[in-house]
Design an enzyme around this catalytic site. Structure first.
Site, PDB file in Angstrom:
ATOM      1  N   ASP A 186       6.014   6.816   0.509  1.00 21.86           N
ATOM      2  CA  ASP A 186       5.558   8.229   0.739  1.00 21.86           C
ATOM      3  C   ASP A 186       4.827   8.976  -0.249  1.00 21.86           C
ATOM      4  O   ASP A 186       5.162   8.770  -1.235  1.00 21.86           O
ATOM      5  CB  ASP A 186       6.902   9.000   1.304  1.00 21.86           C
ATOM      6  CG  ASP A 186       6.581  10.355   1.692  1.00 21.86           C
ATOM      7  OD1 ASP A 186       5.970  10.464   2.816  1.00 21.86           O
ATOM      8  OD2 ASP A 186       6.941  11.233   1.041  1.00 21.86           O
TER       9      ASP A 186
ATOM     10  N   GLU B 115       1.242   6.028   1.671  1.00 21.55           N
ATOM     11  CA  GLU B 115       0.509   7.301   2.512  1.00 21.55           C
ATOM     12  C   GLU B 115      -0.385   7.533   1.481  1.00 21.55           C
ATOM     13  O   GLU B 115       0.216   8.531   0.536  1.00 21.55           O
ATOM     14  CB  GLU B 115       1.579   7.988   3.164  1.00 21.55           C
ATOM     15  CG  GLU B 115       0.938   9.220   3.513  1.00 21.55           C
ATOM     16  CD  GLU B 115       2.077  10.509   3.647  1.00 21.55           C
ATOM     17  OE1 GLU B 115       1.848  11.224   4.745  1.00 21.55           O
ATOM     18  OE2 GLU B 115       2.941  10.443   2.702  1.00 21.55           O
TER      19      GLU B 115
END
Length: 713
Positions: A431, A460
């Site tokens: 993340d 991400e």
């Protein structure tokens, strides 16, 4: 894997429901291929190609409930198979088997691969790929006294002066070799591929992104966790505050739905973070998993370690890989609730209030201009590497990562990841990777791959993709992580919405190779995710959505058709396709959030609407996921545009004698003639429509309906 063999496999799909025995193995990524009943308690699979040595099992019913391996044992060990083309027989009464060389085509042609990998010995036969082509995948790890790794092809193994080419051919690492058996010439040599030439790497897989709390509730006894106020009793029937609470989805629910996901054809499941999240959050719930407090424990709303182990075992039995979302950038909020509290296996470690900078940064928030006045904003900090890596993302307590060596926080996070791997995690989605010190990503990826070299890692980076210089710089620095391709997502959505032409989409697709250093096939590609308005909502609503956009106002029928067209692109373009839960049901929710955005966070995280296996979207994704598992062309092949205008894109993917042609039409019905195709002459049934297409001399007429997709293999 060859074009002819797999075309036959796909054209016989109507027989699958009647089959009783199935062959699974490394050659088909452990998918279930029906075997033919020839009587006398015997089932057979003929001309099964193993490009490299592998393993098989025999599966009755095709659901792993009754399977046989070595020594006639139920649930026995995998059966080893050498590289080659084999006729495989299984005896249903004794549970014994035979593996015999398949009859070679071309009048008994045998092509011996002789090189430094085998001391130039005879007997290493190329596999018959069909269509007059032969191939092999071998690992060339060193040379000899006369030079580096290399090979020649020797017809009939006699060194009779007919070996070819005239000069030795250089090889390196896992090398894929394809030969034309008619002209006795090399077709292609591809070096430095992944293990087994990438036939079983993540590029052969289709990934499904499960938002665990919203997917399926398999155990209602854990719904309330340690704070009942943060769990909704009315769920999506309530207002905005209820959408920010736990709804009851858990690991047991995911286990219960694995058969559904297997039917969809996915072979990797990405789950939102499973680690323990904060408890003291008032009536807000950390249902998404990104407010971590103990990275070494399973969140009580989701299950426990025993359930994680059960999930791993159930997925392994289905040939699936578990992808864990992990938030290496931050713990939880620094200004409320538990104030960055961090634990290790239930023991308190630190929090933002007590830490002296050892664990967390204390540089303020990104775009706060370095002052305490909330009215001042410095948006340029979002594109300033020091700021976006060393300041807090919103109010999420920011880990202090070491630049050249592991910090205390780094070691904590690495060891946590290793614990999850010991419970079956095969891959990681990182993340907010944009906001993490890049040197730590190198050390993290090296640490997990020291345990399992095949771990797949992606991150991400919001807005990443060809055309975004900072993300592409990161990707080409070799940090050990791939990146979710947001730019491709945007171009696909804009194309199916009619906002850009197919010509513009193709130009972007073609730009990816250079921008990504030839690694475009390793990047996860997607259409929907948990941080964007679902495409189907954007296409149907006429109100405001995310990023200042206004919806298109399409009818549901048109929106579904266009979304399905977009998902066909996701499933067939270079990259690892990622399906957000519910996309196979054309899921939508049309409520506006607190910022007036229709269908945006949290309304893009609705309860799974259905587990139907009959929707057009489900059937299309299934067909293309199964094709990817079988097709080297889709997994790692080249991309070539074959025909294009503003509404139509036809492209071909090719690798190792395998070819897939894809045609997408967002316009009205029309017929086009496409030339220069790599498909062999013959008749092909589209995998995504009722079309039957004849290919002759590399040319075909495609009769495209409005919003139709044709896929030929």
């Amino acid at each position: 894997m060859n074009r002819i063999f797999w075309t036959v496999a796909l054209m016989t799909v109507s027989l699958v429901a009647q089959a009783e025995w199935y062959l699974r193995g490394t050659h088909n990524n452990w998918q279930a291929d029906p075997m033919q009943d020839v009587g006398s308690n015997t089932v057979v699979a003929n001309s099964v190609v193993f490009m490299t040595a592998g393993e098989i099992k025999f599966d009755r019913w095709g659901d792993w409930s009754e399977n046989y391996g070595a020594n006639q044992q139920q649930n026995g060990a995998n059966i080893p198979v050498a590289a080659g083309t084999w006729d495989i027989s299984f005896y249903t009464d004794t549970k014994d088997y035979r593996i015999d060389p398949a009859n070679p085509s071309g009048g008994g042609l045998q092509l011996h691969l002789r090189g430094t990998h085998n001391g130039w010995a005879t007997g290493d036969l190329l596999s018959d790929l069909g269509g007059g082509q032969y191939g092999a995948c071998r690992n060339f790890v060193g040379g000899d006294g006369n030079g580096g790794p290399r090979f020649k092809i020797d017809p009939n193994g006699g060194w009779g002066g007919d070996e070819f080419p005239a000069s030795d051919v250089a090889a390196s690492g896992w090398t894929e070799i394809v030969v034309d058996g008619n002209s006795l010439s090399l077709v292609s040599v591809t070096t430095d591929l992944g293990e087994n030439c990438g036939m079983t790497d993540f590029r052969s897989r289709s990934m499904y992104f499960v938002f665990v709390d919203r997917f399926a509730n398999g155990d209602s006894t854990n719904d309330n966790g340690n704070n009942a106020a943060a769990t909704s009793t009315v769920k999506q029937n309530g207002g905005l505050s209820e959408w920010k609470k736990y709804w009851g989805g858990d690991i047991q629910g995911l286990i219960d739905k694995l058969d559904y996901l297997q039917a969809l054809g996915v072979s990797a499941i990405w789950v939102t973070p499973l680690n323990n999240n904060i408890d003291n959050s008032g009536s807000d719930g950390a249902y998404h998993g990104y407010w971590g407090r103990d990275f070494y424990e399973v969140d009580e709303h989701l299950g426990d370690w025993a359930l994680v182990d059960q999930l791993d075992a159930a997925m392994e039995a289905r040939g699936m890989k578990l992808v864990l979302d992990i938030a290496l950038n931050h713990s939880n909020q620094d200004d409320q609730y538990e104030f960055g509290a961090l634990y290790k296996e239930g023991v308190f470690v630190t929090d933002y209030l007590q830490d002296n900078g050892t664990w967390y940064h204390r540089n303020g928030a990104i775009a706060d201009c370095g002052d305490s006045d909330p009215a001042t904003q410095c948006p340029g900090e979002w594109n300033d590497p020091w700021s976006f890596r060393n300041k807090t993302l919103f109010n999420l307590t920011d880990f202090n990562h070491g630049v050249s060596a592991n910090s205390t926080a780094d070691q904590y996070l690495i060891d946590a990841a290793l614990k999850w791997m010991s419970h079956g995690v095969d891959a990681f989605r990182i993340d907010a990777i944009k906001h993490i010190e890049p040197g730590f990503i190198n050390r993290f990826s090296a640490a997990v791959r020291a345990v399992n070299p095949d771990v797949y890692i992606f991150g991400e980076w919001y807005g990443a993709g060809a055309g975004d210089s900072l993300s592409m710089q990161f990707l080409n620095e070799g940090r050990g992580s791939e990146l979710l391709d947001f730019r491709l997502r945007d171009h696909i959505e804009n194309a199916i919405a009619g906002d850009i032409t197919m010509t513009a989409l193709n130009a972007h697709i073609e730009s990816r190779t250079g921008a990504m250093g030839g690694r475009e096939s390793w990047q996860p590609i997607f259409l929907d995710n948990h941080d964007a308005t679902r495409t189907s909502v954007y296409l149907q609503t006429s109100g405001p959505v995310d990023n200042g956009r206004t919806g298109k106002g399409f009818s549901k029928a048109l929106a579904d058709a266009r979304q399905n067209l977009g998902m066909a692109l996701v499933m067939t373009l270079p990259g690892i396709p990622t399906v957000y839960y519910g996309s196979e049901q054309n899921s939508t929710w049309f409520t506006a959030n607190g910022d007036g955005q229709i269908g945006h966070d949290p309304y893009n995280r609705e309860a799974m609407p259905s587990f139907s296996q009959t929707t057009t979207a489900f059937q299309r994704i299934k067909a293309l996921a199964e094709l990817r598992a079988q097709s080297p062309a889709l997994a790692r092949g080249s991309y070539t545009e074959r025909w294009i205008n503003s509404d139509i894109l036809v492209f071909e993917r090719q690798a190792a004698g395998d070819s897939v042609v894809v045609a997408v039409n967002r316009g009205g019905s029309t017929s086009i003639t496409v030339s220069a195709l790599g498909l062999a002459d013959g008749q092909y049934n589209s995998l995504t429509s009722a079309d039957v297409v004849n290919v002759s001399g590399g040319s075909a007429v495609l009769n495209l309906d409005a919003n139709e997709v044709i896929v030929l293999h």
